[in-house]
Enzyme design. Structure first.
Site, PDB file in Angstrom:
ATOM      1  N   LYS A 154       0.860  -1.187   0.000  1.00  0.00           N
ATOM      2  CA  LYS A 154       0.000   0.000   0.000  1.00  0.00           C
ATOM      3  C   LYS A 154       0.905   1.249   0.000  1.00  0.00           C
ATOM      4  O   LYS A 154       1.803   1.354   0.809  1.00  0.00           O
ATOM      5  CB  LYS A 154      -0.904  -0.009   1.241  1.00  0.00           C
ATOM      6  CG  LYS A 154      -2.064   0.950   1.146  1.00  0.00           C
ATOM      7  CD  LYS A 154      -3.164   0.628   2.156  1.00  0.00           C
ATOM      8  CE  LYS A 154      -4.366   1.545   1.963  1.00  0.00           C
ATOM      9  NZ  LYS A 154      -5.477   1.230   2.879  1.00  0.00           N
TER      10      LYS A 154
ATOM     11  N   GLU B  31     -19.779  -5.212   9.476  1.00  0.00           N
ATOM     12  CA  GLU B  31     -20.779  -4.419  10.191  1.00  0.00           C
ATOM     13  C   GLU B  31     -21.868  -5.297  10.788  1.00  0.00           C
ATOM     14  O   GLU B  31     -22.311  -5.087  11.920  1.00  0.00           O
ATOM     15  CB  GLU B  31     -21.402  -3.393   9.233  1.00  0.00           C
ATOM     16  CG  GLU B  31     -20.493  -2.223   8.867  1.00  0.00           C
ATOM     17  CD  GLU B  31     -19.473  -2.556   7.798  1.00  0.00           C
ATOM     18  OE1 GLU B  31     -19.533  -3.660   7.233  1.00  0.00           O
ATOM     19  OE2 GLU B  31     -18.594  -1.716   7.539  1.00  0.00           O
TER      20      GLU B  31
ATOM     21  N   ARG C  23     -25.572  -1.713   6.382  1.00  0.00           N
ATOM     22  CA  ARG C  23     -25.203  -3.116   6.167  1.00  0.00           C
ATOM     23  C   ARG C  23     -25.797  -4.015   7.259  1.00  0.00           C
ATOM     24  O   ARG C  23     -25.893  -5.232   7.097  1.00  0.00           O
ATOM     25  CB  ARG C  23     -23.666  -3.285   6.193  1.00  0.00           C
ATOM     26  CG  ARG C  23     -22.963  -3.086   4.880  1.00  0.00           C
ATOM     27  CD  ARG C  23     -22.935  -4.344   4.052  1.00  0.00           C
ATOM     28  NE  ARG C  23     -22.566  -4.080   2.685  1.00  0.00           N
ATOM     29  CZ  ARG C  23     -21.307  -4.172   2.230  1.00  0.00           C
ATOM     30  NH1 ARG C  23     -20.323  -4.499   3.054  1.00  0.00           N
ATOM     31  NH2 ARG C  23     -21.012  -3.910   0.969  1.00  0.00           N
TER      32      ARG C  23
END
Ligand SMILES: Cc1ncc(C[n+]2csc(CCOP(=O)(O)OP(=O)(O)O)c2C)c(N)n1
Ligand SMILES: CC(=O)[C@@H](O)[C@H](O)COP(=O)(O)O
Ligand SMILES: [Mg+2]
Length: 644
Positions: free
Chosen positions: A285, A372, A400
């Site tokens: 990343k 979630e 969600r």
């Protein structure tokens, strides 16, 4: 600084241009693409680390696959700036995430190369499987590729999709390729058992490299088939099947996701294969930008402009305290006071302001990954045992976990606090991330309470009030800073279900004039623009504080003492706080005109938050104009005729 030059990139206005390049030019192109993305984001802000990490993968995908005929589905989509640059939007990058500009995520209505709109994570495998199965049903020769990060793989939905895509349906088996972009990072450091599993796969790295190089040498020879059978046999012997193979996928990898010489032959190989394929690539990343490589959390996204030479620096003037910080400080103070408190985040530690809480209360801090649904039912389990869970979750991401809120928390009337950050318009992230609907989607759930603090101090006090409540409760607050009021350290419970009058018409020196007496009922931070509008209109303003339970007495009192009511909320009009007031008036048999102001029944696009609020008529001028338009002349500026 001399203007950067991108001699190769400037010739690429579509993937077809890319595919005409000699393969030997691709490394140079990737270098220019990385430099362009870094330079562009340094001018507009936006996601950074994940985009720098997918430069080579993006070049390889558009080089090997016949896009847009072959479908690329990018999970979350925050890593698609290189994709946007290569698909004809290089020059539009300067408008990224601005009103009228291109989105920070893939959008079907923005480009034919954006095959699926994303923003919320872990949807790519489901969508790509749908596209692959559609091709089978329609008899089309088309590939569908899902590119999903290791963080996004922690969501149950990703495994629901693997479970479904890995088997045939009525004899049809989708040709879906799942590419796991494994950079060992979510926004925060990754969590969970899957991350440990992926690390073990990566440690078996020698296996993949040896296998891939053998394959590319043997390809197109009779021996290749023999080697393939041996490989299958060998794999069964040398390396235990991966979890992905157990789901029915042919697993390849891990390979270096920055090495075009690995990526391209592997993708060419996989493109020719039938049935579900799974490629595990390892990337970094922030690749290619040292500051981002060194601190991928900090460089996940840039909130604004920055100088790449020095990176993100603290602004000269200290920024205003944000609601997120108010929450984070309250959470620590509350945890000090009450050992029962457990703080939960679904993979948004930094965004939800829980870094300090994690440091100070590691045994009571839970980052459950991008999960979630699990976060809510996990909280329910904690509450069953007498603990006091606080689920810190963006309004949009709580969508969600709707059934978990109803079925696991509200029906059982469990004491779970939902700290809803990013409630209302969020600005640059646009419609996918807007927290516009939580009042409507929670208000209809029995046992649920909803608090809408108006400023930083009210937020702290509302969180304290909610924490003491013996039942499910949401406290909603917007992204960013508020009115800047002083915050009392002392936590005091607010009178449950009670609002207050903040301004009375006619009592503030305003010349009432002959217009209607108007009362504005404000829910949340819109109190402040409402007060500003009320000063000009000489209207009454109530700070309602609670949507549920609503202060029915205050609503009735205002209805009886005014000619008209106005409700204001930074939430959808449909089913929102204004609807609650209308229901209350009807139940009480009070017929007074009501103007309901809030967010429209349409998706509000990305842009500067203040501009979006004005566009939706929720700034002071907009509130004033709406009132004047509905109720006639400006009451406080109407001067009675001399003889009156
Ligand atoms: C449902 C949902 N929850 C949370 C988020 C916030 N979010 C955006 S990116 C991200 C981390 C994704 O990690 P990964 O998939 O590994 O991608 P990377 O940033 O490492 O490239 C999270 C948690 C989201 N977009 N969607
Ligand atoms: C891509 C994604 O979902 C997150 O990075 C999100 O953009 C964070 O939003 P905030 O910037 O409001 O924390
Ligand atoms: Mg990742």
């Amino acid at each position: 600084m001399a203007a950067m030059s991108y001699p190769l990139l400037e010739k690429i206005n579509s993937p077809a241009d890319l595919r005409r390049l000699p393969r030997t030019e691709l490394v140079k192109l990737a270098g220019e693409l990385r430099a362009y993305v870094l330079d562009s984001v340094s001018k507009t802000g936006g996601h950074l680390g994940s985009n720098l990490g997918t430069v080579e993968l993006t070049v390889a995908l558009h080089y090997v696959f016949n896009t847009p005929h072959d479908r690329l589905v990018w999970d979350v989509g925050h890593q698609t700036y290189p994709h946007k640059v290569l698909t004809g939007r290089r020059e539009q990058m300067s408008s990224l995430r601005q009103l009228g500009g291109i989105s920070g995520f893939p959008r079907r209505d923005e480009s034919e190369y954006d095959t699926f709109g994303t923003g919320h994570s872990s949807t790519s495998i489901s969508a790509a499987h749908g596209m692959a199965m559609a091709a089978k049903i329609k008899g089309e020769d088309r590939k569908a590729v899902a590119i999903i990060g290791d963080g996004s793989m922690t969501a149950g939905m990703a495994f629901e999709a693997l479970n479904n895509a890995g088997v045939s349906h009525g004899g049809l088996l989708g040709d879906v390729l799942v590419i796991l972009n494994d950079n060992d990072m979510s926004i925060s450091p990754p969590v969970g058992a899957l991350n440990k599993y992926l690390a073990r796969l990566m440690s078996g790295k020698f296996y993949a490299t040896a296998r891939e190089s053998a394959k590319s040498v043997l390809k197109n020879t009779p021996l290749y088939e023999v080697a393939r059978r041996f490989e299958e046999h060998a794999k069964g012997m040398v390396v235990p099947g991966t979890i992905f193979e157990e789901f029915g996928f042919n697993y390849v990898g891990p390979i270096d996701g920055h090495d075009l010489e690995s990526l391209i032959p592997t993708l060419e190989n996989l493109r020719g294969k039938k049935g579900p394929q799974f490629l595990h690539i390892v990337t970094k990343k922030g690749a290619g930008y040292k500051l981002a490589e060194a601190d991928p959390v900090k460089y996940h996204a840039a909130s604004g402009k920055f100088d790449p030479a020095i990176g993100f620096v603290k602004p000269a003037t200290p920024p205003k305290t944000t609601f997120t910080q108010i929450f984070g400080e309250w959470l620590c103070d509350m945890a000090e006071q009450d050992q029962r408190l457990v703080g939960i985040t679904p993979a948004m530690r930094e965004g939800s302001g829980m870094v300090e809480f994690h440091k100070r209360f590691p045994t009571r801090y839970h980052d459950v990954g991008i999960a979630e649904q699990h976060s809510v039912t996990f909280a329910a389990g904690l509450a069953c045992e007498g603990l006091k869970p606080v689920v810190a979750i963006y309004s949009t991401f709580l969508q969600r976990a709707y059934d978990q809120m109803v079925h696991d928390v509200a029906i059982q009337n469990l004491a779970v606090v939902f700290a809803l950050d990013r409630a209302g318009l969020v600005g640059a992230d646009g419609a996918t991330h807007a927290g516009n609907y939580d009042i409507a989607y929670t208000r209809c759930i029995p046992n649920m309470a909803i608090l809408t603090p108006a400023d930083e101090n009210e937020c702290r006090q509302a969180l304290f009030t909610a924490f003491r409540h013996e039942g499910p409760v949401t406290v909603r607050y917007p992204r960013g800073a508020g009115a800047g009021v002083a915050v009392e350290k002392q936590m005091t419970a607010q009178p449950w279900g009670k609002g207050e009058i903040r301004r009375e018409a006619g009592k503030n020196g305003g010349n009432r004039g002959s217009g209607p007496r108007i009362a504005i009922l404000a829910f949340g931070t819109v109190l402040y623009p409402a007060l500003e509008a009320a000063d000009r209109l000489d209207a009454t303003v109530a700070n309602m504080r609670f949507v549920k339970p609503l202060d029915h007495e205050l609503v009735a009192e205002l209805a009886r003492s005014h000619d008209a009511l106005v409700t204001v909320e930074e939430g959808c009009v449909m089913g929102g706080a204004g609807s609650a007031v209308l229901e209350s008036l009807q139940a009480a048999g009070l017929n007074v005109p009501v103007l309901v102001l809030g967010l429209p029944d349409e998706f509000v696009e990305h842009g500067d938050p203040a501009k979006l609020m004005a566009l939706c008529g929720l700034d002071a001028a907009g509130i004033e104009q709406s009132i004047l338009k509905r109720f006639g002349a400006r009451p406080s500026l109407v001067r009675p005729a001399a003889n009156q």
